[in-house]
Design a protein around this motif. Structure first.
Motif, PDB file in Angstrom:
ATOM      1  N   GLU A   6       0.853  -1.184   0.000  1.00 40.06           N
ATOM      2  CA  GLU A   6       0.000   0.000   0.000  1.00 40.06           C
ATOM      3  C   GLU A   6       0.890   1.236   0.000  1.00 40.06           C
ATOM      4  N   GLN A  18      -2.477   3.488  -3.858  1.00 41.99           N
ATOM      5  CA  GLN A  18      -2.722   2.165  -4.435  1.00 41.99           C
ATOM      6  C   GLN A  18      -2.631   1.087  -3.358  1.00 41.99           C
ATOM      7  N   GLY A  29       3.686  -2.522  -7.629  1.00 40.79           N
ATOM      8  CA  GLY A  29       3.328  -1.200  -7.121  1.00 40.79           C
ATOM      9  C   GLY A  29       4.404  -0.162  -7.430  1.00 40.79           C
ATOM     10  N   ALA A 158      -1.881   1.380 -15.207  1.00 42.68           N
ATOM     11  CA  ALA A 158      -1.591   0.755 -13.907  1.00 42.68           C
ATOM     12  C   ALA A 158      -2.175  -0.661 -13.873  1.00 42.68           C
ATOM     13  N   TYR A 162      -0.312  -4.278 -13.263  1.00 46.97           N
ATOM     14  CA  TYR A 162      -0.679  -5.262 -12.238  1.00 46.97           C
ATOM     15  C   TYR A 162      -0.877  -6.624 -12.898  1.00 46.97           C
ATOM     16  N   ILE A 172      -6.484   1.446  -7.325  1.00 48.02           N
ATOM     17  CA  ILE A 172      -5.683   2.664  -7.487  1.00 48.02           C
ATOM     18  C   ILE A 172      -6.611   3.875  -7.555  1.00 48.02           C
TER      19      ILE A 172
END
Ligand code: AMP
Ligand code: MG
Length: 313
Positions: A6, A18, A29, A158, A162, A172
């Protein structure tokens, strides 16, 4: 317990959070954070070396080479401008700059200034040569501003990162531009709060329960300045040259493509409910929540089982 990564960081002029679950979550991340900063460097209206600044500096002069992804975003923006009949238009730049809503020199411009800026708004004037990634603005003074679409593009990127890293659950939030992958911690639907436009940030009128979706809100309460007790916000109406006033306090667009949710939440906020709902009905997979000036909350059919309205006290 499963790994969770996080973070909170600042980029694209806003705070970004995120939450990433699973093996590789930290690695993914960090990659996402770097990617968003890279996108900002290319697409920012304010950074001198950005593609957008180069395009604007060369308006009416010469075609210049841009990154393939800048061309992609501009092309997508042009399509969405057409669909929204110009309500969303990335060539609104001169008007945005003139009002300076984000700056410490925000002002209400005079009629002559507004007339001149308005004449420069025309998305058809962005000339693109897709094969060679060349682009040019037709007339001197024209300016592209990706402020209403670039965060959506970044959120889509993003999610791509992932997925590439085998992540199946992530969240996010790029300054109110939210996107979720899979379910929360693989189990529950994500709860995405819808901001109450009249209350402090974080106080919500309700929430959406979703998986694999993007939720983007545009509203007049987000960024504005006040002059003689009148609030002037940051979303412009090309027809008046003023911040739009379409009878809405906010619009939330929901789509599985954040780039569309971002551009179209802006467009619908300019169009208002009647014309906005027509646009939503025309686009597959797009849903919306409207909060009107009279505090009515209207949601599209597809959200009936996904939206929970909170009790007001
Ligand atoms: P959003 O918060 O996504 O609704 O985007 C608002 C931002 O987009 C503003 O801060 C401006 O930079 C830019 N903008 C303002 N009005 C428009 C418009 N009508 N079409 C496209 N971009 C706009
Ligand atoms: Mg937007």
């Amino acid at each position: 317990m499963e790994t969770k990564y996080e973070t909170e960081f600042f980029a694209m002029g806003t705070v970004i959070n995120q939450k990433v679950y699973g093996k590789n979550s930290e690695f993914a991340g960090i990659q996402v954070e770097n990617e968003i900063k890279r996108i900002e460097n290319i697409m920012s209206f304010f950074l001198e070396d950005s593609d957008i600044n180069k395009l604007n500096e060369n308006a009416g002069k010469s075609k210049i080479k841009l990154e393939e992804e800048t061309i992609y975003v501009i092309n997508k923006a042009k399509q969405l401008s057409k669909l929204s009949l110009g309500a969303f238009d990335i060539t609104t730049g001169p008007l945005v700059k003139l009002w300076g809503v984000f700056t410490n020199h925000a002002k209400v411009p005079n009629k002559k200034e507004i007339d001149e800026a308005q004449k420069l708004i025309r998305y058809e004037d962005i000339i693109i040569d897709v094969k060679s990634n060349l682009a040019m603005l037709r007339r001197k003074g024209q300016m592209v501003d990706l402020g209403a679409i670039a965060k959506g593009y970044a959120a889509d990127k993003a999610i791509e990162i992932y997925k590439k890293n085998g992540i199946k659950s992530a969240f996010i939030n790029i300054g109110g531009n939210v996107m979720v992958l899979g379910k929360k911690n693989h189990e529950d639907l994500w709860t995405i709060g819808i901001q109450n436009p009249d209350k402090v940030r974080g106080e919500c009128i309700g929430a959406l329960l979703l998986e694999d979706a993007s939720v983007v809100t545009s509203g007049g309460y987000v960024r504005y300045f006040e002059k003689n007790n009148i609030k002037y916000h940051h979303i412009m109406d090309f027809r008046t040259g003023y911040p739009c006033s379409s009878g809405l306090k906010s619009v939330t667009a929901i789509s599985n493509k954040s780039i569309e949710a971002d551009a179209l939440s802006t467009a619908i906020f300019v169009l208002g409910y009647e014309n906005g709902i027509k646009l939503v009905d025309n686009i597959d997979g797009l849903e919306a929540i409207f909060i009107t000036e009279n505090d009515e909350i209207k949601i599209t059919e597809g959200l009936k089982d996904k939206f929970v309205l909170f009790e007001c006290v």
